[in-house]
Design an enzyme around this catalytic site. Structure first.
Site, PDB file in Angstrom:
ATOM      1  N   LEU A   7      35.798  39.287  20.606  1.00 36.75           N
ATOM      2  CA  LEU A   7      34.618  39.403  21.476  1.00 36.75           C
ATOM      3  C   LEU A   7      34.887  40.418  22.581  1.00 36.75           C
ATOM      4  CD1 LEU A   7      33.791  35.605  21.937  1.00 36.75           C
ATOM      5  CD2 LEU A   7      33.245  37.123  20.014  1.00 36.75           C
ATOM      6  N   ALA A   8      34.139  41.512  22.550  1.00 37.58           N
ATOM      7  CA  ALA A   8      34.400  42.584  23.527  1.00 37.58           C
ATOM      8  C   ALA A   8      33.101  43.199  24.032  1.00 37.58           C
ATOM      9  CB  ALA A   8      35.278  43.652  22.873  1.00 37.58           C
ATOM     10  N   ARG A  14      33.520  41.310  36.999  1.00 35.25           N
ATOM     11  CA  ARG A  14      34.555  41.017  38.000  1.00 35.25           C
ATOM     12  C   ARG A  14      35.621  42.107  38.089  1.00 35.25           C
ATOM     13  NH1 ARG A  14      35.577  35.165  35.490  1.00 35.25           N
ATOM     14  NH2 ARG A  14      34.690  36.302  33.710  1.00 35.25           N
ATOM     15  N   THR A  79      29.486  34.324  25.261  1.00 36.18           N
ATOM     16  CA  THR A  79      30.464  34.361  24.154  1.00 36.18           C
ATOM     17  C   THR A  79      29.906  33.708  22.885  1.00 36.18           C
ATOM     18  OG1 THR A  79      31.466  32.394  25.170  1.00 36.18           O
ATOM     19  CG2 THR A  79      32.569  34.485  25.562  1.00 36.18           C
ATOM     20  N   ASN A 346      70.399  80.525  32.561  1.00 33.09           N
ATOM     21  CA  ASN A 346      70.456  79.776  33.813  1.00 33.09           C
ATOM     22  C   ASN A 346      69.286  80.182  34.702  1.00 33.09           C
ATOM     23  OD1 ASN A 346      72.431  78.062  35.605  1.00 33.09           O
ATOM     24  ND2 ASN A 346      71.555  79.679  36.887  1.00 33.09           N
TER      25      ASN A 346
END
Ligand code: UD1
Ligand code: MG
Length: 426
Positions: A7-8, A14, A79, A346
């Site tokens: 479930l997304a 929040r 949900t 170098n």
């Protein structure tokens, strides 16, 4: 046959974020990618329910082999509402919240192994804030009460719903259509199935689980706490594989980084999406999307994306970007961008590849055994052939042929006694 439904679709209010909740990352990887990854170790029948910022989340999970469905958030929020559109095909169907990234395949498996009409997950917490409370009487689960609907006494219950359930297919088929939204949030709660099933005398088994695997992410604080757990898992795995970490609690290693051979990482380092082979990363270095082999990096070096550093030594305050360094020493205070530097060379302190003219980026190529003196500016595009000496303080705006000395320097002027003339004699 097993089926897993993730479930997304929720708004994730929040989190107080423009980013969809399930795309927030732990150790650089979106929450939902972890959950899908673990689910795929169990079954290939995976359904993901999306709605809020549908296109953005869909794009992020497109490459995973999962079926994507859209929830009607207006008509059936919650949900329970999320399960209105999914075909139930597995004999046993596991429902997972998309905001629990710490879940592992090992934990998921336990739910399928228990014989019951419903297997649910409970946790006993010192601080149950934010979770639905599980009302238990005489050792039997009675119902789940959401925090927003709970009475003062119910809020004190330490048992919470961890958000994973395994249902026999016929249970979902029967009860999902019976859910209603008579509650504080006017949502269709999946959790209401428990009370209905209790009344119908169904066999419900409550599996006690730990928050370290089942933590739900509802706020940025939850996210930070879960990231700590995930990052520790990642670091522990690499330490078990032989990586030395000095004060690991101060080190950030993301989910995509890999180590090979004996590597050592000192405190305060951050490593993302990189491959580190037989190398030492000294304190407070930051490495992103790079390959480091047989090399020493830092302390306090920054290696940016598309860099490949082999058999080299990179010292403090050196920044490397999109560059290939093979057997090179760059000990101090340099910027090496869009460059290719060959063996035995170098790079003196303060060397800068001037790779950007304000419009475009250009390459700097430096051959073998070149000595680049301190404070050199290499104005790209530029090629320095093998065995060249560049004198300190030079501005190099032409290609330099093999074996040469390159020097560009304003003549030094010495005015004797000027100090005393200027400040007066003491
Ligand atoms: C939920 C449970 C709670 C449990 C907690 C565990 C319900 C009603 N409550 O609460 O009992 O303690 O998880 O972490 O199930 N989602 C949808 N569609 C929606 C709403 C949510 O797909 O309409 C998804 C969200 O994207 C999220 C998951 O469901 O991934 C959980 O939603 P969330 O709002 O976080 O539920 P909680 O309040 O945490
Ligand atoms: Mg949640």
């Amino acid at each position: 046959m097993f089926q897993i439904i993730i479930l997304a679709a929720g708004k994730g209010t929040r989190m107080k974020s423009q980013t969809p909740k399930v795309l927030h990352t732990l150790c650089n990887k979106p929450m939902i990618h972890y959950i899908i990854g673990e689910s795929q170790k169990i079954t290939s029948n995976i359904d993901v329910i999306l709605a809020h910022k549908f296109d953005e989340v869909k794009k992020s999970i497109e490459n995973f082999n999962v079926k994507i469905h859209k929830q009607d958030l207006e008509k059936y929020p919650g949900t329970g509402g999320a399960l209105k559109e999914v075909p139930f095909i597995g004999e046993k169907i596991l429902i997972l919240n998309g905001d629990m990234p710490l879940i592992t395949a090992e934990e998921i498996k336990k739910f399928f192994e228990i014989d019951a009409d419903i297997v649910m997950s409970i946790m006993k917490l010192d601080n149950p804030d934010g979770y639905g409370r599980v009302v238990i009487e005489n050792g039997n689960v009675k119902k789940i009460v959401e925090q927003k609907d709970a009475s003062v006494d119910e809020l004190k219950i330490p048992y919470v719903n961890a958000g994973v359930y395994c249902f026999k297919k016929e249970i979902l088929e029967k009860y999902i259509p019976l859910l209603n939204n008579n509650n504080a949030q006017k949502e269709y709660y999946l959790t209401d199935i428990i009370e209905m099933a209790v009344k119908d005398n169904l066999k419900i088994k409550a599996l006690e689980v730990n928050e370290k695997d089942f933590k739900g992410i509802n706020s940025k604080k939850d996210l930070a706490e879960a990231e700590k757990i995930m990052c520790n898992r990642i670091k522990n795995k690499w330490m078990q594989n032989g990586v030395i970490m000095r004060l690991p609690e101060t080190i950030f290693i993301d989910a995509y980084t890999e180590f090979e051979g004996e590597c050592e990482i000192e405190s305060g380092s951050v490593i993302k999406n990189s491959k580190i082979i037989e190398s030492k990363i000294k304190a407070n270095s930051v490495i992103e999307e790079a390959t480091i082999k047989n090399s020493e990096i830092g302390p306090m070096a920054r290696i940016r994306p598309k860099s490949e550093i082999i058999d080299s030594k990179i010292g403090n305050f050196v920044e490397v970007k999109a560059s290939k360094l093979n057997d090179v020493k760059a000990g101090h205070l340099s910027y090496l961008g869009d460059s290719e530097i060959d063996s035995g060379t170098n790079i003196g302190a303060g060397t800068i590849t001037c790779n950007y003219d304000g419009k475009n980026k250009y390459k700097t190529k430096i051959g073998k055994n070149v000595f680049v003196g301190s404070d050199t500016q290499l104005i790209a595009p530029v090629v320095i052939e093998d065995e060249v000496i560049i004198a300190a303080g030079s501005t190099i705006n032409k290609d330099i042929p093999k074996g040469s000395l390159a020097i560009s320097r304003a003549p030094l002027k010495i005015v004797k006694g000027f100090y005393y003339k200027f400040f007066g004699k003491k």
